[in-house]
Design a protein around this motif. Structure first.
Motif, PDB file in Angstrom:
ATOM      1  N   HIS A 235       0.831  -1.204   0.000  1.00 18.00           N
ATOM      2  CA  HIS A 235       0.000   0.000   0.000  1.00 18.00           C
ATOM      3  C   HIS A 235       0.867   1.256   0.000  1.00 18.00           C
ATOM      4  CE1 HIS A 235      -2.665   3.142   1.636  1.00 18.00           C
ATOM      5  NE2 HIS A 235      -3.624   2.468   1.026  1.00 18.00           N
ATOM      6  N   ALA A 236       1.942   1.231   0.790  1.00 20.90           N
ATOM      7  CA  ALA A 236       2.816   2.404   0.867  1.00 20.90           C
ATOM      8  C   ALA A 236       3.418   2.732  -0.492  1.00 20.90           C
ATOM      9  CB  ALA A 236       3.918   2.164   1.891  1.00 20.90           C
ATOM     10  N   TYR A 237       3.833   1.702  -1.213  1.00 20.53           N
ATOM     11  CA  TYR A 237       4.457   1.928  -2.514  1.00 20.53           C
ATOM     12  C   TYR A 237       3.425   2.213  -3.604  1.00 20.53           C
ATOM     13  CZ  TYR A 237       6.742   1.016  -6.963  1.00 20.53           C
ATOM     14  OH  TYR A 237       7.185   1.125  -8.256  1.00 20.53           O
ATOM     15  N   MET A 238       2.404   1.360  -3.713  1.00 27.57           N
ATOM     16  CA  MET A 238       1.459   1.460  -4.831  1.00 27.57           C
ATOM     17  C   MET A 238       0.487   2.634  -4.706  1.00 27.57           C
ATOM     18  SD  MET A 238       2.327  -1.249  -6.660  1.00 27.57           S
ATOM     19  CE  MET A 238       3.266  -2.744  -6.316  1.00 27.57           C
ATOM     20  N   THR A 239       0.009   2.869  -3.508  1.00 23.90           N
ATOM     21  CA  THR A 239      -1.032   3.880  -3.322  1.00 23.90           C
ATOM     22  C   THR A 239      -0.488   5.210  -2.824  1.00 23.90           C
ATOM     23  OG1 THR A 239      -2.695   2.161  -2.904  1.00 23.90           O
ATOM     24  CG2 THR A 239      -3.199   4.404  -2.142  1.00 23.90           C
ATOM     25  N   GLU A 240       0.456   5.157  -1.869  1.00 23.57           N
ATOM     26  CA  GLU A 240       0.967   6.398  -1.291  1.00 23.57           C
ATOM     27  C   GLU A 240       2.172   6.964  -2.031  1.00 23.57           C
ATOM     28  OE1 GLU A 240       0.856   6.504   3.188  1.00 23.57           O
ATOM     29  OE2 GLU A 240       0.723   4.339   2.867  1.00 23.57           O
ATOM     30  N   GLY A 241       2.809   6.148  -2.855  1.00 26.43           N
ATOM     31  CA  GLY A 241       3.981   6.625  -3.587  1.00 26.43           C
ATOM     32  C   GLY A 241       5.190   6.856  -2.715  1.00 26.43           C
ATOM     33  N   LEU A 242       5.287   6.122  -1.598  1.00 26.57           N
ATOM     34  CA  LEU A 242       6.422   6.298  -0.696  1.00 26.57           C
ATOM     35  C   LEU A 242       7.656   5.585  -1.228  1.00 26.57           C
ATOM     36  CD1 LEU A 242       4.721   5.858   2.806  1.00 26.57           C
ATOM     37  CD2 LEU A 242       5.175   7.960   1.522  1.00 26.57           C
TER      38      LEU A 242
END
Length: 231
Positions: free
Chosen positions: A121-128
Motif C-alpha cells: 500500500h505504501a508503494y502502490m497507493t501512497e507513492g512512498l
C-alpha cells in the motif's frame, strides 16, 4: 491451507495476485496460512531512483514514455478491479532488500501479512520511497513493530540470510523467472496473477489444473499485461 508466495513489494502484479487470492479464498470459505518469501526484481537498484518512475521503466523495457503510461494505466485498471488504488504516477521505486528484511522480522512475530500489505500500500497507493530507512521505519510502526528492533535490523545484517535463502530456493529449486509465484500445500505451483478460476482450482488442489503460462507477472525484463490477463 498453506500458501508460500514469492514476490517483490514493487511488483504491481504481486499486489494484484495477493488480493485476488484473498478474495477467492474468502468466497470459498478457505482459511489461508500464507508464508511470504523474498524475490528482488532489481537487486542492484539504488535506495531511491533520481528519475521519474515512468521514464525509468520506459528506458528499462525499451518502450516510449506514452507506451509506458498506457501500460501503467492498464495495470492500474486491473488493480482497481481487486480494490487497489494504484497511483502509478506517484510511484517512487527503489531497492527493496531492506523492506524484505523487515517483512521477515514481521513474519517472525506473526505479522507477515500485515507487513506485506503495508509495504504494498505504501508503494502502490501512497507513492512512498520504500528503499529509505525513514520510510521503512514509518511503515513498520503502522503494524506495531518495535522501533528499536526495526532500527537494529536496518543497521545490521539481520534477516539478510532469509532474503538470500528465499531467492536461492526460487532460482535453484523452483526455477522462478517472474513473480508472483505461489506454491499451494508445498506441492502445487502457480505462477503469475492468475484468474480467480485458476486460483480456486489451486485452492481445491485440483489435479488437472492448467495455469495460464501468460498470466500477468513481473520479471527482470518486463512488467506487462498479456491480452488474456486483462479480463
Amino acid at each position: 491451507m498453506r500458501v508460500d508466495i514469492w514476490s517483490d513489494v514493487v511488483c504491481p502484479f504481486c499486489y494484484i495476485g495477493k488480493k485476488r487470492l484473498e478474495h477467492v479464498a474468502e468466497q470459498a470459505g478457505i482459511e489461508l496460512d500464507i508464508h511470504w518469501h523474498s524475490f528482488e526484481l532489481d537487486p542492484n537498484a539504488p535506495v531511491k531512483h533520481t528519475v521519474n518512475n515512468t521514464e525509468r521503466l520506459a528506458q528499462k523495457y525499451g518502450r516510449t514514455v506514452p507506451e509506458m503510461q498506457e501500460m501503467q494505466r492498464n495495470i492500474a485498471a486491473l488493480a482497481a478491479s481487486e480494490g487497489i488504488d494504484f497511483q502509478w504516477e506517484k510511484a517512487n521505486s527503489g531497492n527493496s532488500f531492506n523492506a524484505h528484511r523487515i517483512i521477515h522480522l514481521a513474519q517472525s512475530k506473526g505479522l507477515g501479512n500485515q507487513a506485506k500489505e503495508a509495504f504494498f500500500h505504501a508503494y502502490m497507493t501512497e507513492g512512498l520511497s520504500i528503499g529509505e530507512h525513514e520510510v521503512i521505519e514509518e511503515i513498520a510502526s503502522r503494524i506495531g513493530l518495535d522501533h528499536a528492533e526495526v532500527e537494529y535490523v536496518l543497521d545490521s545484517d539481520e534477516f539478510a540470510e532469509f532474503v538470500r535463502h528465499d531467492e536461492k530456493i526460487a532460482h535453484e529449486q523452483l526455477n522462478v523467472t517472474g513473480v508472483p509465484f505461489f506454491v499451494f500445500e508445498q506441492k502445487l505451483a502457480v505462477s503469475g496473477a492468475q484468474s480467480q478460476e485458476i486460483f480456486l482450482q489451486a485452492l481445491k488442489q485440483a489435479s488437472d489444473i492448467q495455469p495460464d503460462a501468460n498470466a500477468a507477472q513481473c520479471d527482470e525484463q518486463q512488467c506487462d499485461i498479456p491480452p488474456s490477463s486483462a479480463q
